[in-house]
Every structure is written in structure tokens, then in C-alpha cells.
Design an enzyme around this catalytic site. Sequence first.
Site, PDB file in Angstrom:
ATOM      1  N   LYS A  65      -7.774  38.631  19.406  1.00 23.91           N
ATOM      2  CA  LYS A  65      -6.690  38.282  20.451  1.00 23.91           C
ATOM      3  C   LYS A  65      -6.694  39.131  21.460  1.00 23.91           C
ATOM      4  O   LYS A  65      -5.904  38.552  22.866  1.00 23.91           O
ATOM      5  CB  LYS A  65      -5.048  38.786  19.480  1.00 23.91           C
ATOM      6  CG  LYS A  65      -5.102  38.030  17.968  1.00 23.91           C
ATOM      7  CD  LYS A  65      -3.718  39.093  17.519  1.00 23.91           C
ATOM      8  CE  LYS A  65      -3.297  38.499  16.024  1.00 23.91           C
ATOM      9  NZ  LYS A  65      -2.320  38.699  15.612  1.00 23.91           N
ATOM     10  N   ASP A 101       4.410  37.672  17.719  1.00 17.61           N
ATOM     11  CA  ASP A 101       4.047  38.437  16.830  1.00 17.61           C
ATOM     12  C   ASP A 101       5.407  39.021  16.373  1.00 17.61           C
ATOM     13  O   ASP A 101       5.511  39.609  15.605  1.00 17.61           O
ATOM     14  CB  ASP A 101       2.921  39.453  16.283  1.00 17.61           C
ATOM     15  CG  ASP A 101       1.837  38.651  16.084  1.00 17.61           C
ATOM     16  OD1 ASP A 101       1.504  38.008  15.199  1.00 17.61           O
ATOM     17  OD2 ASP A 101       0.562  39.374  16.166  1.00 17.61           O
ATOM     18  N   ALA A 127      -0.810  52.767  15.553  1.00 15.13           N
ATOM     19  CA  ALA A 127      -0.972  52.604  16.165  1.00 15.13           C
ATOM     20  C   ALA A 127      -2.040  51.317  17.793  1.00 15.13           C
ATOM     21  O   ALA A 127      -2.947  51.377  18.157  1.00 15.13           O
ATOM     22  CB  ALA A 127      -1.058  53.723  17.905  1.00 15.13           C
TER      23      ALA A 127
HETATM   24  P1  NDP Z   1      -5.426  47.432  13.751  1.00 12.91           P
HETATM   25  O1  NDP Z   1      -7.253  47.738  13.132  1.00 12.91           O
HETATM   26  O2  NDP Z   1      -5.276  47.201  15.765  1.00 12.91           O
HETATM   27  O3  NDP Z   1      -4.936  49.252  13.837  1.00 12.91           O
HETATM   28  C1  NDP Z   1      -4.913  49.711  12.060  1.00 12.91           C
HETATM   29  C2  NDP Z   1      -3.517  51.034  11.822  1.00 12.91           C
HETATM   30  O4  NDP Z   1      -4.044  51.318  11.489  1.00 12.91           O
HETATM   31  C3  NDP Z   1      -4.261  51.913  13.258  1.00 12.91           C
HETATM   32  O5  NDP Z   1      -3.494  52.460  13.522  1.00 12.91           O
HETATM   33  C4  NDP Z   1      -4.833  52.514  12.299  1.00 12.91           C
HETATM   34  O6  NDP Z   1      -5.223  54.333  12.507  1.00 12.91           O
HETATM   35  C5  NDP Z   1      -3.885  53.010  10.933  1.00 12.91           C
HETATM   36  N1  NDP Z   1      -4.595  52.624   9.803  1.00 12.91           N
HETATM   37  C6  NDP Z   1      -6.001  52.666   9.295  1.00 12.91           C
HETATM   38  N2  NDP Z   1      -6.430  53.109   7.828  1.00 12.91           N
HETATM   39  C7  NDP Z   1      -5.251  53.728   7.702  1.00 12.91           C
HETATM   40  C8  NDP Z   1      -4.946  54.746   7.187  1.00 12.91           C
HETATM   41  N3  NDP Z   1      -5.880  54.648   5.466  1.00 12.91           N
HETATM   42  N4  NDP Z   1      -4.316  56.531   6.917  1.00 12.91           N
HETATM   43  C9  NDP Z   1      -3.155  55.463   8.055  1.00 12.91           C
HETATM   44  N5  NDP Z   1      -3.532  54.740   8.963  1.00 12.91           N
HETATM   45  C10 NDP Z   1      -4.408  54.020   8.431  1.00 12.91           C
HETATM   46  O7  NDP Z   1      -5.001  46.618  12.985  1.00 12.91           O
HETATM   47  P2  NDP Z   1      -3.733  45.480  13.355  1.00 12.91           P
HETATM   48  O8  NDP Z   1      -2.906  46.141  14.386  1.00 12.91           O
HETATM   49  O9  NDP Z   1      -4.424  44.128  14.178  1.00 12.91           O
HETATM   50  O10 NDP Z   1      -2.897  45.410  11.869  1.00 12.91           O
HETATM   51  C11 NDP Z   1      -2.338  46.424  10.896  1.00 12.91           C
HETATM   52  C12 NDP Z   1      -1.546  45.520  10.048  1.00 12.91           C
HETATM   53  O11 NDP Z   1      -0.901  44.591  10.505  1.00 12.91           O
HETATM   54  C13 NDP Z   1      -3.009  44.569   9.231  1.00 12.91           C
HETATM   55  O12 NDP Z   1      -2.394  45.327   7.456  1.00 12.91           O
HETATM   56  C14 NDP Z   1      -2.130  43.175   9.675  1.00 12.91           C
HETATM   57  O13 NDP Z   1      -2.335  42.275   8.503  1.00 12.91           O
HETATM   58  C15 NDP Z   1      -0.999  43.261  10.029  1.00 12.91           C
HETATM   59  N6  NDP Z   1      -0.372  42.504  10.278  1.00 12.91           N
HETATM   60  C16 NDP Z   1       0.470  41.438   9.933  1.00 12.91           C
HETATM   61  C17 NDP Z   1       1.058  40.348  10.358  1.00 12.91           C
HETATM   62  C18 NDP Z   1       1.705  39.447   9.796  1.00 12.91           C
HETATM   63  O14 NDP Z   1       2.416  38.158  10.297  1.00 12.91           O
HETATM   64  N7  NDP Z   1       2.642  39.818   8.471  1.00 12.91           N
HETATM   65  C19 NDP Z   1       0.353  39.767  12.424  1.00 12.91           C
HETATM   66  C20 NDP Z   1      -0.391  41.054  12.659  1.00 12.91           C
HETATM   67  C21 NDP Z   1      -1.221  41.919  12.216  1.00 12.91           C
HETATM   68  P3  NDP Z   1      -6.396  54.750  13.555  1.00 12.91           P
HETATM   69  O15 NDP Z   1      -5.532  54.377  15.507  1.00 12.91           O
HETATM   70  O16 NDP Z   1      -5.232  56.794  13.028  1.00 12.91           O
HETATM   71  O17 NDP Z   1      -7.205  54.370  13.059  1.00 12.91           O
END
Ligand code: NDP
Length: 277
Positions: A65, A101, A127
Site C-alpha cells: 500500500k 478502507d 497505530a
Molecule cells: P500494521 O502491521 O500496519 O499495524 C499493526 C498494529 O497492530 C500496530 O499498531 C501494532 O502495534 C499492533 N499490534 C500487533 N500485534 C499486537 C499485539 N499482540 N497486541 C497489541 N497490539 C498489536 O497492520 P495494519 O494496520 O495494516 O492491519 C491491522 C489489522 O487490520 C489486520 O488484522 C488487518 O487484517 C486488518 N485490516 C482489515 C481490513 C478489512 O477490510 N477488513 C482492511 C485493512 C486492514 P505496534 O505499533 O506497537 O507494533
Amino acid sequence: MDRYAVIGNPIAHSKSPQIHTAFARQTGQQLRYEALLAPLDGFADTVARFRAEGGRGLNVTVPFKLEAFALADRHTARAQAAGAVNTLAFGADGILGDNTDGAGLVRDLEANLGCALGGRHILLLGAGGATRGVLLPLLAGRPASLTIANRSVGKAEALAALFAAHADGSALAACGFDALAGRRFDLVINATSASLADELPPLPPGLYTAGALAYDMMYGRGHTRFMQAALADGAARVADGLGMLVEQAAESFALWRGVRPDSAPVLAALRRQLDAG
Ligand code: NDP
């Protein structure tokens, strides 16, 4: 026939071909929509080849993206704010990058789930890219407050600062999970990727107001762990992100074809299919 595709790596699991094929059938649009696997170091080349072969547009998914944002010649305001692109449209005047999105999430919340945003207290967990993509459309719904909570607090604070100019009367703030103790929200959205690893963000108990909705952007068969925990903590209702997936697709389809499909039967069919395993 006009050609479209979803591009990602991996991509075999994508439901986008099924969704867009159903939209095309329903609206009588002549198009073909496929899944396109790009090598991790070959996004731009794969896009260029698809375009040279007559491709009209692409949906973009993990992990491309940000590269799609860089590739676009022009951006919609919501893509500009998100800093990420999930929809590319190829035209004579170059490549337009959009991000559908957030609009997909808001449409699922408001139209499908009857959850108005205006005046509500919203908690957004995570975030990462998904949070970035939905902040502008959520703020446009004029909630009373929008709190971004993340494991790495600095990332949440950076996003709150970046979007402060768009808050337009909503109280926009950022914090870590611990700081949520004693606070209650009408809508809690899980935009962390914790559910993908069957994990939970470490949330304090008592987060939900009466009638509150807990929404997990992840989707699958049955309730995710986040949805189960939310019900146990007093959320009145829960939803997963399947509706967001279908609605962001509908938004992309409308951008490309100028026709808005009826998402309800497509969402219902996908849900039946997921539940049947
Ligand atoms: P990113 O990898 O960009 O961000 C992941 C985020 O999750 C970060 O804020 C990270 O925190 C946090 N995180 C990861 N593991 C944990 C944990 N065990 N406990 C707490 N926080 C955690 O991912 P995306 O933002 O791209 O995607 C996030 C979710 O949204 C995914 O599950 C994805 O499938 C879903 N999604 C769904 C869509 C839909 O159409 N339904 C569209 C887009 C996304 P930190 O910053 O501390 O690492």
C-alpha cells in the site's frame, strides 16, 4: 473486456475477485477481475506489465500500500491523508491513487450496523496502516472524541498530531493501553493485527458503555478472540471486518465504473460461505 485485479503477496486467499465479479454481474458491467501475485521486490514492474496489457485498475493489499502511494501520479484527499493507497485507477492522464478502507469501514458501521458516529466516544486500537487509513473518514463523522491507543505509544501520538488539523471539534487524543483504565467508549475498533496471531491487545476491563459496539477489522469464521473478550467485558454487540472488506470494494468499484453496487447480497453470500467453513 476491461481488466482489473487485486495485487499483493501473498494473494491466493483474497476474496476480492469473488466480490468484484459479483458486483460486475449485478450491475451488468463487462469486466474481468483476477488476483495478481507480485514478487516482494517487483511491485512497480508487475503494475507496469498489467497496465501495458490493458489493465484499467488495481486493488492493492499487503505489503504494497505504501509503494502504491509512491507510484500514483495523483491522490484523492483521503489517500493523501492516509499516506497509503489501496486503489489505483489508470487513465490517459496517469495513475490516480485512492484509499477506500476508511470509507468502507464507516459505511459498514453506519449503513450496515446502524452505528452513528456523531457525538460518540470512539476508541481506535492500533497505530499501523489500517488506523492511518480510517482516521480521516472517522473524524468526518464528527465523534465527540476519538482516542488512539497503541502498544508503542509514540506511534499513536504521532498519528494524533498528524490528524489534529482534521479533528474539527472532536477531541482527538493518543495513549497506551494502561491509560484506558476507568474510561468507557460507545465504539471500540480493533485495528491492531493482534487477532491475526490469535492474540489480544492488553485492555483494562470495563471499557464499554451500555449499548456499545466492538468492531474487529479482522474477519473469519465465528467470533474473533477480540469479539469474545468484548462480549465478556460488556459490549452490547460485536462485528467483524467482513463488511468493511466488501464496502471498501464497493467504493473502489464505484470509482472505476461510476456505478455503486448493492453490497448487501454480496456480503450475505460471503458470510454464509465463511460460516460454512
Ligand atoms: P500494521 O502491521 O500496519 O499495524 C499493526 C498494529 O497492530 C500496530 O499498531 C501494532 O502495534 C499492533 N499490534 C500487533 N500485534 C499486537 C499485539 N499482540 N497486541 C497489541 N497490539 C498489536 O497492520 P495494519 O494496520 O495494516 O492491519 C491491522 C489489522 O487490520 C489486520 O488484522 C488487518 O487484517 C486488518 N485490516 C482489515 C481490513 C478489512 O477490510 N477488513 C482492511 C485493512 C486492514 P505496534 O505499533 O506497537 O507494533
